[in-house]
Design an enzyme around this catalytic site. Sequence first.
Site, PDB file in Angstrom:
ATOM      1  N   LYS A  20      34.085  50.466  33.898  1.00 19.23           N
ATOM      2  CA  LYS A  20      34.523  51.794  34.342  1.00 19.23           C
ATOM      3  C   LYS A  20      36.054  51.927  34.360  1.00 19.23           C
ATOM      4  CE  LYS A  20      33.432  52.488  38.598  1.00 19.23           C
ATOM      5  NZ  LYS A  20      34.543  52.607  39.550  1.00 19.23           N
ATOM      6  N   ARG A  95      31.974  57.723  46.879  1.00 19.42           N
ATOM      7  CA  ARG A  95      31.092  56.574  46.872  1.00 19.42           C
ATOM      8  C   ARG A  95      29.892  56.786  47.775  1.00 19.42           C
ATOM      9  NH1 ARG A  95      35.020  52.700  45.266  1.00 19.42           N
ATOM     10  NH2 ARG A  95      34.330  50.580  45.035  1.00 19.42           N
ATOM     11  N   ARG A 134      34.059  36.448  34.075  1.00 16.40           N
ATOM     12  CA  ARG A 134      35.471  36.806  34.255  1.00 16.40           C
ATOM     13  C   ARG A 134      36.234  35.573  34.671  1.00 16.40           C
ATOM     14  NH1 ARG A 134      36.218  42.502  37.491  1.00 16.40           N
ATOM     15  NH2 ARG A 134      35.589  43.851  35.791  1.00 16.40           N
ATOM     16  N   ARG A 138      39.610  38.309  41.357  1.00 17.92           N
ATOM     17  CA  ARG A 138      40.413  38.819  42.460  1.00 17.92           C
ATOM     18  C   ARG A 138      39.890  38.113  43.707  1.00 17.92           C
ATOM     19  NH1 ARG A 138      39.036  44.757  41.015  1.00 17.92           N
ATOM     20  NH2 ARG A 138      37.903  44.610  42.959  1.00 17.92           N
ATOM     21  N   ARG A 149      29.073  44.078  47.289  1.00 17.88           N
ATOM     22  CA  ARG A 149      29.655  45.312  46.748  1.00 17.88           C
ATOM     23  C   ARG A 149      28.651  46.031  45.857  1.00 17.88           C
ATOM     24  NH1 ARG A 149      34.322  43.976  43.464  1.00 17.88           N
ATOM     25  NH2 ARG A 149      35.257  45.996  43.719  1.00 17.88           N
TER      26      ARG A 149
HETATM   27  P1  AMP Z   1      37.022  49.272  43.677  1.00 14.34           P
HETATM   28  O1  AMP Z   1      38.160  48.672  42.926  1.00 14.34           O
HETATM   29  O2  AMP Z   1      36.781  50.694  43.337  1.00 14.34           O
HETATM   30  O3  AMP Z   1      35.785  48.451  43.604  1.00 14.34           O
HETATM   31  O4  AMP Z   1      37.454  49.275  45.221  1.00 14.34           O
HETATM   32  C1  AMP Z   1      37.820  48.086  45.901  1.00 14.34           C
HETATM   33  C2  AMP Z   1      37.575  48.235  47.398  1.00 14.34           C
HETATM   34  O5  AMP Z   1      38.324  49.353  47.901  1.00 14.34           O
HETATM   35  C3  AMP Z   1      36.135  48.547  47.766  1.00 14.34           C
HETATM   36  O6  AMP Z   1      35.336  47.383  47.867  1.00 14.34           O
HETATM   37  C4  AMP Z   1      36.317  49.244  49.120  1.00 14.34           C
HETATM   38  O7  AMP Z   1      36.587  48.290  50.122  1.00 14.34           O
HETATM   39  C5  AMP Z   1      37.575  50.061  48.900  1.00 14.34           C
HETATM   40  N1  AMP Z   1      37.271  51.430  48.379  1.00 14.34           N
HETATM   41  C6  AMP Z   1      37.595  51.915  47.157  1.00 14.34           C
HETATM   42  N2  AMP Z   1      37.174  53.188  47.015  1.00 14.34           N
HETATM   43  C7  AMP Z   1      36.585  53.511  48.194  1.00 14.34           C
HETATM   44  C8  AMP Z   1      35.932  54.675  48.669  1.00 14.34           C
HETATM   45  N3  AMP Z   1      35.795  55.767  47.923  1.00 14.34           N
HETATM   46  N4  AMP Z   1      35.439  54.657  49.936  1.00 14.34           N
HETATM   47  C9  AMP Z   1      35.554  53.569  50.714  1.00 14.34           C
HETATM   48  N5  AMP Z   1      36.126  52.431  50.306  1.00 14.34           N
HETATM   49  C10 AMP Z   1      36.656  52.382  49.068  1.00 14.34           C
END
Ligand code: AMP
Length: 196
Positions: A20, A95, A134, A138, A149
């Site tokens: 994505k 989300r 990968r 991170r 997640r």
């Molecule tokens: P991502 O890179 O999009 O997977 O985001 C990494 C982390 O940021 C997630 O595991 C959440 O802890 C936080 N996060 C990102 N976007 C959101 C969202 N829309 N709502 C709540 N937490 C978020």
Amino acid sequence: MSPAHRSLNLVFLGPPASGKGTQAKVLSERYEIPHVATGLMLRSEVERSTALGSQVKESIDRGALVPDELIRGLILQRLLREDCARGFLLDGYPRSIEQAGILDDMLAELGRAIERVILLRVPDDEIIRRQRERGQRRPDEQDAVVTERLRTYREKESELRELYQRRGLLVEVDGRQSQEMVTEAVMHGVGAAVSA
Ligand code: AMP
């Protein structure tokens, strides 16, 4: 994007490691709209040790969602910036169904609306395989966190999918295709909104 087109407001949904982020970057260049990625924005806050960063660090490290109100403020400030005037590509937001409602209200206040929602479909076993392959992870990508997640994501995905499908906004794309084919499929699906 044709010059006559006023704006292109896109939402991009898909599990972690679905490709994505890569697709969002390519599409944001093609459409000349900013890639607004909440995960990247939040991690940057953590790295810079801002007040928001210290509030969200613990949730991010665990793979848990950070509170809606914090994300709302972050997104609103970002959407108000000049470069979002001709559209934006939201990645990682909304989300949950609650965040979808918050986003609708926020956009309505700005006199805007979502034009297309792209959902990148990749099955769980493929996601887990990709994560393992990968090389450099991170700190929030250990096995247990990856699984958590993904579980959190799937729990919410179906209701978001239903919501946007009902509104006729959903474009579903098979994320197991090559990167080029995914880009092409997305652009084909979004095409109708662009030329509207
Ligand atoms: P991502 O890179 O999009 O997977 O985001 C990494 C982390 O940021 C997630 O595991 C959440 O802890 C936080 N996060 C990102 N976007 C959101 C969202 N829309 N709502 C709540 N937490 C978020």
